[in-house]
Design a protein around this motif. Structure first.
Motif, short mmCIF file in Angstrom:
data_model
loop_
_atom_site.label_atom_id
_atom_site.label_comp_id
_atom_site.label_asym_id
_atom_site.label_seq_id
_atom_site.Cartn_x
_atom_site.Cartn_y
_atom_site.Cartn_z
N THR A 1 0.82 -1.20 0.00
CA THR A 1 0.00 0.00 0.00
C THR A 1 0.86 1.26 0.00
O THR A 1 1.97 1.26 0.51
CB THR A 1 -0.89 -0.01 1.26
N THR A 2 0.32 2.33 -0.56
CA THR A 2 0.97 3.63 -0.56
C THR A 2 0.06 4.62 0.15
O THR A 2 -1.18 4.51 0.07
CB THR A 2 1.25 4.09 -2.00
N ILE A 3 0.63 5.57 0.87
CA ILE A 3 -0.14 6.60 1.55
C ILE A 3 -0.99 7.34 0.53
O ILE A 3 -0.49 7.72 -0.54
CB ILE A 3 0.79 7.56 2.31
N PRO A 4 -2.28 7.59 0.79
CA PRO A 4 -3.12 8.28 -0.18
C PRO A 4 -2.52 9.62 -0.60
O PRO A 4 -2.06 10.40 0.22
CB PRO A 4 -4.44 8.47 0.59
N GLY A 5 -2.52 9.85 -1.92
CA GLY A 5 -1.97 11.07 -2.47
C GLY A 5 -0.49 11.00 -2.78
O GLY A 5 0.06 11.94 -3.36
N PHE A 6 0.17 9.92 -2.40
CA PHE A 6 1.61 9.75 -2.62
C PHE A 6 1.84 8.77 -3.79
O PHE A 6 1.02 7.90 -4.05
CB PHE A 6 2.30 9.22 -1.36
N ALA A 7 2.97 8.93 -4.43
CA ALA A 7 3.41 8.01 -5.48
C ALA A 7 4.63 7.26 -4.97
O ALA A 7 5.53 7.86 -4.35
CB ALA A 7 3.74 8.77 -6.75
N ARG A 8 4.68 5.96 -5.26
CA ARG A 8 5.80 5.12 -4.82
C ARG A 8 6.68 4.76 -6.01
O ARG A 8 6.18 4.33 -7.05
CB ARG A 8 5.29 3.86 -4.14
N THR A 9 7.98 4.92 -5.84
CA THR A 9 8.94 4.52 -6.86
C THR A 9 10.09 3.77 -6.20
O THR A 9 10.36 3.94 -5.01
CB THR A 9 9.50 5.74 -7.63
N GLU A 10 10.76 2.96 -7.00
CA GLU A 10 11.94 2.23 -6.54
C GLU A 10 13.16 2.98 -7.08
O GLU A 10 13.30 3.15 -8.29
CB GLU A 10 11.93 0.79 -7.03
N ILE A 11 14.03 3.43 -6.18
CA ILE A 11 15.16 4.27 -6.57
C ILE A 11 16.46 3.54 -6.26
O ILE A 11 16.79 3.33 -5.09
CB ILE A 11 15.10 5.63 -5.86
N PRO A 12 17.22 3.14 -7.28
CA PRO A 12 18.49 2.44 -7.04
C PRO A 12 19.56 3.40 -6.57
O PRO A 12 19.73 4.50 -7.12
CB PRO A 12 18.83 1.85 -8.41
N LEU A 13 20.31 2.98 -5.55
CA LEU A 13 21.43 3.75 -5.02
C LEU A 13 22.71 2.95 -5.26
O LEU A 13 22.73 2.05 -6.09
CB LEU A 13 21.21 4.05 -3.54
N VAL B 1 10.42 4.38 -2.24
CA VAL B 1 10.26 5.76 -1.77
C VAL B 1 8.87 6.28 -2.18
O VAL B 1 8.47 6.17 -3.34
CB VAL B 1 11.34 6.69 -2.37
N GLN B 2 8.17 6.87 -1.20
CA GLN B 2 6.91 7.55 -1.46
C GLN B 2 7.16 9.07 -1.48
O GLN B 2 7.92 9.57 -0.64
CB GLN B 2 5.88 7.23 -0.38
N GLN B 3 6.49 9.77 -2.40
CA GLN B 3 6.66 11.22 -2.50
C GLN B 3 5.33 11.89 -2.82
O GLN B 3 4.50 11.33 -3.53
CB GLN B 3 7.66 11.59 -3.60
N ALA B 4 5.18 13.12 -2.31
CA ALA B 4 4.03 13.97 -2.64
C ALA B 4 4.34 15.38 -2.19
O ALA B 4 5.21 15.61 -1.34
CB ALA B 4 2.75 13.47 -1.98
N SER C 1 12.09 -1.91 0.48
CA SER C 1 13.49 -1.65 0.13
C SER C 1 14.31 -2.94 0.23
O SER C 1 13.90 -3.91 0.86
CB SER C 1 14.08 -0.57 1.04
N ASP C 2 15.48 -2.91 -0.39
CA ASP C 2 16.37 -4.06 -0.34
C ASP C 2 16.78 -4.38 1.09
O ASP C 2 16.89 -3.49 1.94
CB ASP C 2 17.63 -3.80 -1.17
N ALA C 3 17.04 -5.67 1.33
CA ALA C 3 17.46 -6.14 2.65
C ALA C 3 18.72 -6.98 2.52
O ALA C 3 18.67 -8.20 2.56
CB ALA C 3 16.34 -6.94 3.31
N PRO C 4 19.89 -6.34 2.34
CA PRO C 4 21.13 -7.11 2.19
C PRO C 4 21.51 -7.82 3.48
O PRO C 4 21.11 -7.40 4.58
CB PRO C 4 22.15 -6.03 1.83
N PRO C 5 22.29 -8.90 3.41
CA PRO C 5 22.75 -9.58 4.62
C PRO C 5 23.74 -8.73 5.40
O PRO C 5 24.44 -7.87 4.83
CB PRO C 5 23.41 -10.85 4.09
N ASP C 6 23.78 -8.94 6.70
CA ASP C 6 24.69 -8.21 7.59
C ASP C 6 26.12 -8.69 7.37
O ASP C 6 26.36 -9.76 6.78
CB ASP C 6 24.26 -8.45 9.04
N ASP C 7 27.08 -7.91 7.88
CA ASP C 7 28.48 -8.34 7.89
C ASP C 7 28.92 -8.57 9.32
O ASP C 7 28.21 -8.23 10.28
CB ASP C 7 29.37 -7.30 7.20
N ALA C 8 30.10 -9.15 9.48
CA ALA C 8 30.57 -9.52 10.81
C ALA C 8 30.78 -8.31 11.72
O ALA C 8 30.63 -8.41 12.94
CB ALA C 8 31.88 -10.32 10.70
N ALA C 9 31.12 -7.17 11.16
CA ALA C 9 31.37 -5.96 11.95
C ALA C 9 30.10 -5.15 12.19
O ALA C 9 30.16 -4.11 12.85
CB ALA C 9 32.41 -5.09 11.25
#
Length: 301
Positions: free
Chosen positions: A2-14, A21-24, A67-75
């Motif tokens: 679901t997206t907050i009413p009035g907001f648009a959701r997009t997937e933004i690669p970093l 990300v939701q924006q309005a 959003s993506d959920a990468p595995p943790d590292d030892a540190a």
């Protein structure tokens, strides 16, 4: 999701994750960062009102929501608040924003103040809901606080112990947290769509691991970085507004507003009638403090 009413959701690669990300809205940019065990939908009761004045940007933090959920590292750096703050900087760069207002709740507030410390030129005004800094919270532990904040030590245990315990009954675990941290003692504060999304992410093994990694970082890397920051005499330069629930976690530390004055020069704030989930339990208090606070600086990004 679901997206907050009035907001648009997009997937933004970093650089190493993709954030959902939701924006309005239009105006000065305002980034809202959620906490545990939630995602960006927790801002639903306040975001549409804020979008009447601001360009509101609501990412799901790495490991949460869509959003993506990468595995943790030892540190335990993958989910450090320094790494998650860098995600926000990378997101701002992708959106062409030199600076923005930032408002965070719970884990998102820890990302927010680390962002203000590590990248002071990027944060115009800083809003914090329902935390004190990580090192101070650990230092404040006594029997009462340890009993209330038991999840800090449980989730920080080595993998895969807490992951297996949560995975045995993820909905029961989540509902227990939401009920016991709310002033009402039930689920009445949570919109059905938001609650369904919180339950869905808690049932995902990759996100259970990510949320545990978030707290493993809090007990190790984040606490160390806080102590190093304080020893170096670094302070938050941005004006800071702070809101906490009368029945939440910071209220048990004695003087939560005073704690923040040890970290920033320009601090204002107050308590409100709420448990931990202030945006959903008392949205009027959130809007009353933060809408005028951010509106006092409506200049271009």
């Amino acid at each position: 999701m679901t997206t907050i009413p009035g907001f648009a959701r997009t997937e933004i690669p970093l650089s190493d994750v993709t954030l959902s990300v939701q924006q309005a809205g239009q105006g000065a940019p305002l980034i809202l960062l959620h906490g545990y065990p939630q995602n960006g939908l927790c801002w639903g009761p306040v975001a549409p009102d804020l979008a009447r004045q601001f360009h509101v940007i609501i990412p799901d933090l790495r490991g949460y929501g869509k959003s993506d959920a990468p595995p943790d590292d030892a540190a335990h750096t993958v989910y450090s608040k320094r790494r998650m703050a860098q995600d926000v900087v990378d997101l701002m760069d992708r959106l062409g924003l030199p600076s923005a207002h930032v408002l965070g709740h719970d884990r998102g507030a820890r990302v927010s103040y680390r962002l203000a410390l590590d990248h002071p030129g990027r944060v115009r005004r800083l809003g914090i809901i329902e935390i004190v800094p990580t090192a101070d919270f650990w230092a404040a532990w006594n029997a009462e606080l340890a009993t209330a904040a038991w999840h800090w030590t449980f989730l920080a245990q080595p993998a895969p112990f807490p992951e297996r315990m949560i995975g045995a009954d993820p909905t029961g675990y989540l509902d227990h947290i939401l009920k016991t941290w709310s002033l009402s003692g039930d689920l009445s504060a949570f919109a059905p769509d938001a609650l369904a999304s919180y339950r869905a992410q808690m049932a995902d093994p990759a996100r259970i691991h990510a949320m545990c990694a978030d707290y493993r970082a809090g007990a190790t890397t984040d606490r160390r970085i806080d102590l190093e920051t304080r020893a170096a005499g670094r302070r938050i330069a941005a004006p800071l507004a702070y809101l906490w629930g009368e029945h939440g976690f910071p209220a048990r530390t004695g003087d939560p507003l005073g704690i923040w004055r040890n970290w920033a020069d320009k601090v204002q704030g107050n308590a409100c009638t709420s448990g931990h989930f202030v945006m959903e339990e008392n949205p009027a208090a959130v809007l009353a403090l933060f809408a005028p606070f951010f509106a006092a600086d409506q200049g271009p990004a």
